[in-house]
Design a protein around this motif. Structure first.
Motif, PDB file in Angstrom:
ATOM      1  N   SER A 255      40.829  36.211  39.873  1.00 43.05           N
ATOM      2  CA  SER A 255      40.233  37.107  38.885  1.00 43.05           C
ATOM      3  C   SER A 255      39.753  38.387  39.558  1.00 43.05           C
ATOM      4  O   SER A 255      39.916  39.485  39.016  1.00 43.05           O
ATOM      5  CB  SER A 255      39.068  36.411  38.177  1.00 43.05           C
ATOM      6  OG  SER A 255      39.507  35.274  37.476  1.00 43.05           O
ATOM      7  N   GLY A 256      39.158  38.231  40.755  1.00 46.95           N
ATOM      8  CA  GLY A 256      38.743  39.404  41.506  1.00 46.95           C
ATOM      9  C   GLY A 256      39.909  40.261  41.952  1.00 46.95           C
ATOM     10  O   GLY A 256      39.766  41.470  42.145  1.00 46.95           O
ATOM     11  N   LEU A 257      41.082  39.646  42.105  1.00 47.58           N
ATOM     12  CA  LEU A 257      42.289  40.389  42.479  1.00 47.58           C
ATOM     13  C   LEU A 257      42.904  41.094  41.277  1.00 47.58           C
ATOM     14  O   LEU A 257      43.216  42.288  41.322  1.00 47.58           O
ATOM     15  CB  LEU A 257      43.304  39.440  43.105  1.00 47.58           C
ATOM     16  CG  LEU A 257      44.720  39.978  43.368  1.00 47.58           C
ATOM     17  CD1 LEU A 257      44.676  41.110  44.372  1.00 47.58           C
ATOM     18  CD2 LEU A 257      45.639  38.865  43.841  1.00 47.58           C
ATOM     19  N   LEU A 258      43.080  40.354  40.177  1.00 48.38           N
ATOM     20  CA  LEU A 258      43.775  40.900  39.003  1.00 48.38           C
ATOM     21  C   LEU A 258      42.895  41.817  38.170  1.00 48.38           C
ATOM     22  O   LEU A 258      43.392  42.781  37.572  1.00 48.38           O
ATOM     23  CB  LEU A 258      44.296  39.748  38.133  1.00 48.38           C
ATOM     24  CG  LEU A 258      45.324  38.819  38.778  1.00 48.38           C
ATOM     25  CD1 LEU A 258      45.672  37.683  37.827  1.00 48.38           C
ATOM     26  CD2 LEU A 258      46.581  39.591  39.153  1.00 48.38           C
ATOM     27  N   GLY A 259      41.586  41.512  38.119  1.00 46.02           N
ATOM     28  CA  GLY A 259      40.691  42.294  37.269  1.00 46.02           C
ATOM     29  C   GLY A 259      40.676  43.783  37.579  1.00 46.02           C
ATOM     30  O   GLY A 259      40.906  44.609  36.693  1.00 46.02           O
TER      31      GLY A 259
ATOM     32  N   SER B 240      42.277  49.020  55.748  1.00 44.22           N
ATOM     33  CA  SER B 240      41.034  48.632  56.422  1.00 44.22           C
ATOM     34  C   SER B 240      40.204  47.710  55.546  1.00 44.22           C
ATOM     35  O   SER B 240      39.631  46.721  56.034  1.00 44.22           O
ATOM     36  CB  SER B 240      40.217  49.888  56.776  1.00 44.22           C
ATOM     37  OG  SER B 240      40.915  50.702  57.695  1.00 44.22           O
ATOM     38  N   CYS B 241      40.123  48.015  54.248  1.00 44.41           N
ATOM     39  CA  CYS B 241      39.375  47.165  53.318  1.00 44.41           C
ATOM     40  C   CYS B 241      39.946  45.745  53.304  1.00 44.41           C
ATOM     41  O   CYS B 241      39.198  44.757  53.308  1.00 44.41           O
ATOM     42  CB  CYS B 241      39.411  47.758  51.907  1.00 44.41           C
ATOM     43  SG  CYS B 241      38.343  49.196  51.675  1.00 44.41           S
ATOM     44  N   PHE B 242      41.262  45.649  53.276  1.00 45.78           N
ATOM     45  CA  PHE B 242      41.918  44.335  53.264  1.00 45.78           C
ATOM     46  C   PHE B 242      41.569  43.545  54.520  1.00 45.78           C
ATOM     47  O   PHE B 242      41.168  42.369  54.451  1.00 45.78           O
ATOM     48  CB  PHE B 242      43.426  44.515  53.148  1.00 45.78           C
ATOM     49  CG  PHE B 242      44.213  43.248  53.347  1.00 45.78           C
ATOM     50  CD1 PHE B 242      44.328  42.311  52.326  1.00 45.78           C
ATOM     51  CD2 PHE B 242      44.829  42.981  54.565  1.00 45.78           C
ATOM     52  CE1 PHE B 242      45.041  41.130  52.518  1.00 45.78           C
ATOM     53  CE2 PHE B 242      45.542  41.807  54.766  1.00 45.78           C
ATOM     54  CZ  PHE B 242      45.648  40.886  53.732  1.00 45.78           C
ATOM     55  N   LEU B 243      41.711  44.170  55.691  1.00 46.00           N
ATOM     56  CA  LEU B 243      41.475  43.469  56.952  1.00 46.00           C
ATOM     57  C   LEU B 243      39.999  43.122  57.134  1.00 46.00           C
ATOM     58  O   LEU B 243      39.663  42.053  57.660  1.00 46.00           O
ATOM     59  CB  LEU B 243      41.967  44.324  58.119  1.00 46.00           C
ATOM     60  CG  LEU B 243      43.481  44.541  58.174  1.00 46.00           C
ATOM     61  CD1 LEU B 243      43.839  45.529  59.280  1.00 46.00           C
ATOM     62  CD2 LEU B 243      44.204  43.207  58.393  1.00 46.00           C
ATOM     63  N   ILE B 244      39.098  44.016  56.703  1.00 43.80           N
ATOM     64  CA  ILE B 244      37.666  43.721  56.779  1.00 43.80           C
ATOM     65  C   ILE B 244      37.334  42.492  55.950  1.00 43.80           C
ATOM     66  O   ILE B 244      36.563  41.616  56.367  1.00 43.80           O
ATOM     67  CB  ILE B 244      36.840  44.941  56.303  1.00 43.80           C
ATOM     68  CG1 ILE B 244      36.880  46.048  57.354  1.00 43.80           C
ATOM     69  CG2 ILE B 244      35.387  44.541  56.021  1.00 43.80           C
ATOM     70  CD1 ILE B 244      36.258  47.355  56.889  1.00 43.80           C
ATOM     71  N   MET B 245      37.939  42.404  54.775  1.00 45.67           N
ATOM     72  CA  MET B 245      37.663  41.261  53.901  1.00 45.67           C
ATOM     73  C   MET B 245      38.224  39.968  54.488  1.00 45.67           C
ATOM     74  O   MET B 245      37.626  38.904  54.328  1.00 45.67           O
ATOM     75  CB  MET B 245      38.258  41.524  52.518  1.00 45.67           C
ATOM     76  CG  MET B 245      37.655  40.678  51.428  1.00 45.67           C
ATOM     77  SD  MET B 245      35.894  41.054  51.234  1.00 45.67           S
ATOM     78  CE  MET B 245      35.406  39.720  50.146  1.00 45.67           C
TER      79      MET B 245
ATOM     80  N   GLY C 166      41.751  45.380  44.315  1.00 46.81           N
ATOM     81  CA  GLY C 166      42.617  44.203  44.375  1.00 46.81           C
ATOM     82  C   GLY C 166      42.924  43.794  45.799  1.00 46.81           C
ATOM     83  O   GLY C 166      43.004  42.598  46.117  1.00 46.81           O
ATOM     84  N   ALA C 167      43.077  44.793  46.694  1.00 47.39           N
ATOM     85  CA  ALA C 167      43.327  44.492  48.108  1.00 47.39           C
ATOM     86  C   ALA C 167      42.132  43.781  48.741  1.00 47.39           C
ATOM     87  O   ALA C 167      42.291  42.893  49.583  1.00 47.39           O
ATOM     88  CB  ALA C 167      43.638  45.781  48.874  1.00 47.39           C
ATOM     89  N   LEU C 168      40.925  44.157  48.316  1.00 43.14           N
ATOM     90  CA  LEU C 168      39.725  43.471  48.799  1.00 43.14           C
ATOM     91  C   LEU C 168      39.746  42.002  48.400  1.00 43.14           C
ATOM     92  O   LEU C 168      39.477  41.104  49.219  1.00 43.14           O
ATOM     93  CB  LEU C 168      38.472  44.143  48.236  1.00 43.14           C
ATOM     94  CG  LEU C 168      38.015  45.438  48.919  1.00 43.14           C
ATOM     95  CD1 LEU C 168      36.963  46.139  48.074  1.00 43.14           C
ATOM     96  CD2 LEU C 168      37.461  45.147  50.303  1.00 43.14           C
ATOM     97  N   ALA C 169      40.071  41.746  47.138  1.00 43.38           N
ATOM     98  CA  ALA C 169      40.142  40.359  46.667  1.00 43.38           C
ATOM     99  C   ALA C 169      41.254  39.595  47.366  1.00 43.38           C
ATOM    100  O   ALA C 169      41.092  38.414  47.723  1.00 43.38           O
ATOM    101  CB  ALA C 169      40.350  40.336  45.153  1.00 43.38           C
TER     102      ALA C 169
END
Length: 427
Positions: A151-155, A329-334, A270-273
């Motif tokens: 949901s955090g990805l798709l929302g 960077s957001c993706f890798l940090i998460m 979405g990348a963060l999720a």
């Protein structure tokens, strides 16, 4: 009654999962669109950061009450009533949309959304042991967590596309339908009630639970107390930067030639999720190799990943390239943050008595939730003050997060020395 109701991923649990999918999707779309709309109508990072910070506080206040209520009331009724209430609240917002101050209205709606979420989620978690056989509880928890991550990805992705096409109004309509459908579905769940009596009342019981966990953290296991403080500061420095800095950069700072910033922001969220999902999967695969002594490296890696964004902002490369650096960077940090959190929570569960695990973890989450609004308000002011020099903010954040990681490293070393000393003098 309870034995007949419990099944291995039976009908009632499936209804809970479907209700979660619908409800969390509506919630995720709304949580993305409302702050974005607020940033557009105020054009002020300071106002944006302040309002987002205020909206987080009710989650901290309502979570303990939600946990106590879930143990004593019908969990199905709690979920259904809160979804009906949320749908009604958003419907009222729709009706007065053109005749009220949107800034004030969005603040009120966000406060209720986060408060309701804090009260709602304990009922979902507490329903799993009631509806699912013991052998399937791990799988059931994994399903609930996966639904939340998806949901955090798709929302945000769906919210970014819808907002760029039709603005806030259609998103509100979509969210009303989501919460209403989820509430109706939850009415058909068959869930046994196992109320617990208490002489203190709900509020007294909550305060007693918090006091008990504080005594354990402060006296018996001081390392957890130090760990909580470290996590709170890291949350203040890094998590708050992602929540405030990412929308401000994508919608107000980066210059795109043809792409729509609102839609791109949805992709970044979405990348963060997706990073959270990837980190969870990696934790499951390499979980046995997790070492508390080396866990500080995850925090240090996350803070170092702020530097590419600072360099990209300073270098003057195109907005599209800056956006790609920021999103990667957001993706890798998460990914790193999720692996650190999963491993750390497992370690805390190992060193905490079974009767205190839930209370101690609730306390850790409460402190971290409290620190985040402070960071959000701080970054709102910084982004307003340092317009054109946003790279400085990322450098300062990297330095602050790096300092926190080093403090955590020293705390772990001191804790390990204490453990070795105890083993030496134990007979």
């Amino acid at each position: 009654m309870e034995k007949k109701t419990k099944k291995a991923m039976g009908r009632d649990f499936i209804l809970v999962v479907i209700g979660q999918i619908i409800s969390l999707l509506g919630n995720a779309v709304l949580r993305f669109a409302l702050p974005l709309h607020l940033l557009h109508i105020t054009n002020s990072p300071a106002v944006f950061g302040g309002i987002v910070a205020l909206s987080f506080l009710p989650m901290f206040l309502m979570s303990p009450l939600g946990g106590a209520a879930a143990d004593r009331l019908n969990k199905k009724n709690i979920m259904a009533c809160l979804d009906f209430f949320t749908a009604a609240m958003l419907l009222v917002f729709l009706l007065v949309y053109d005749s009220v101050s949107l800034v004030a209205a969005i603040l009120v709606v966000m406060i209720f959304l986060y408060g309701i979420s804090g009260f709602y989620q304990p009922s979902v978690q507490a329903s799993i042991p009631v509806l699912v056989e013991k052998e399937k509880m791990v799988s059931a928890n994994a399903v609930i967590n996966l639904v939340s991550s998806l949901s955090g990805l798709l929302g945000p992705v769906l919210g970014g596309i819808c907002y760029s096409v039709g603005g806030l109004f259609p998103i509100l309509v979509f969210s009303v339908l989501c919460f209403f459908c989820s509430a109706v579905m939850e009415l058909f769940i068959h869930m046994p009630v196992s109320s617990q009596k208490t002489e203190k009342g709900i509020l007294g019981t909550v305060l007693g639970d918090l006091k008990e966990s504080i005594c354990f953290i402060g006296k018996e296991q001081k390392f957890i107390g130090k760990l909580t403080v470290v996590l709170a500061f890291f949350n203040l420095v890094l998590s708050a930067l992602q929540i405030i800095g990412t929308p401000v950069l994508v919608t107000q700072v980066l210059v795109f030639h043809s792409a729509d910033p609102d839609r791109l922001l949805g992709y970044t969220e979405g990348a963060l999720a997706l990073g959270g999902i990837a980190g969870g999967i990696l934790s499951a695969v390499f979980g046995e190799k997790f070492s508390i002594a080396k866990s500080w490296k995850f925090l240090m890696g996350a803070c170092l990943l702020l530097l590419p964004t600072a360099v990209a902002l300073k270098s003057g490369i195109s907005g599209e390239l800056q956006y790609l650096v920021l999103t990667a960077s957001c993706f890798l940090i998460m990914v790193l943050s999720s692996m650190f959190t999963v491993g750390l929570m497992a370690y805390i569960q190992q060193i905490t008595p079974e009767t205190l695990v839930g209370k101690v973890i609730a306390w850790i989450y409460a402190i971290c939730t409290c620190s985040q609004p402070v960071g959000q308000a701080m970054y709102g002011v910084l982004f307003e003050t340092l317009k054109g020099q946003e790279w400085v903010i990322f450098l300062l954040a990297a330095a602050g997060a790096g300092a926190v990681a080093l403090v955590f490293r020293q705390s772990v070393k001191a804790y390990e020395k204490t453990l070795r000393r105890q083993e030496l003098y134990s007979f």
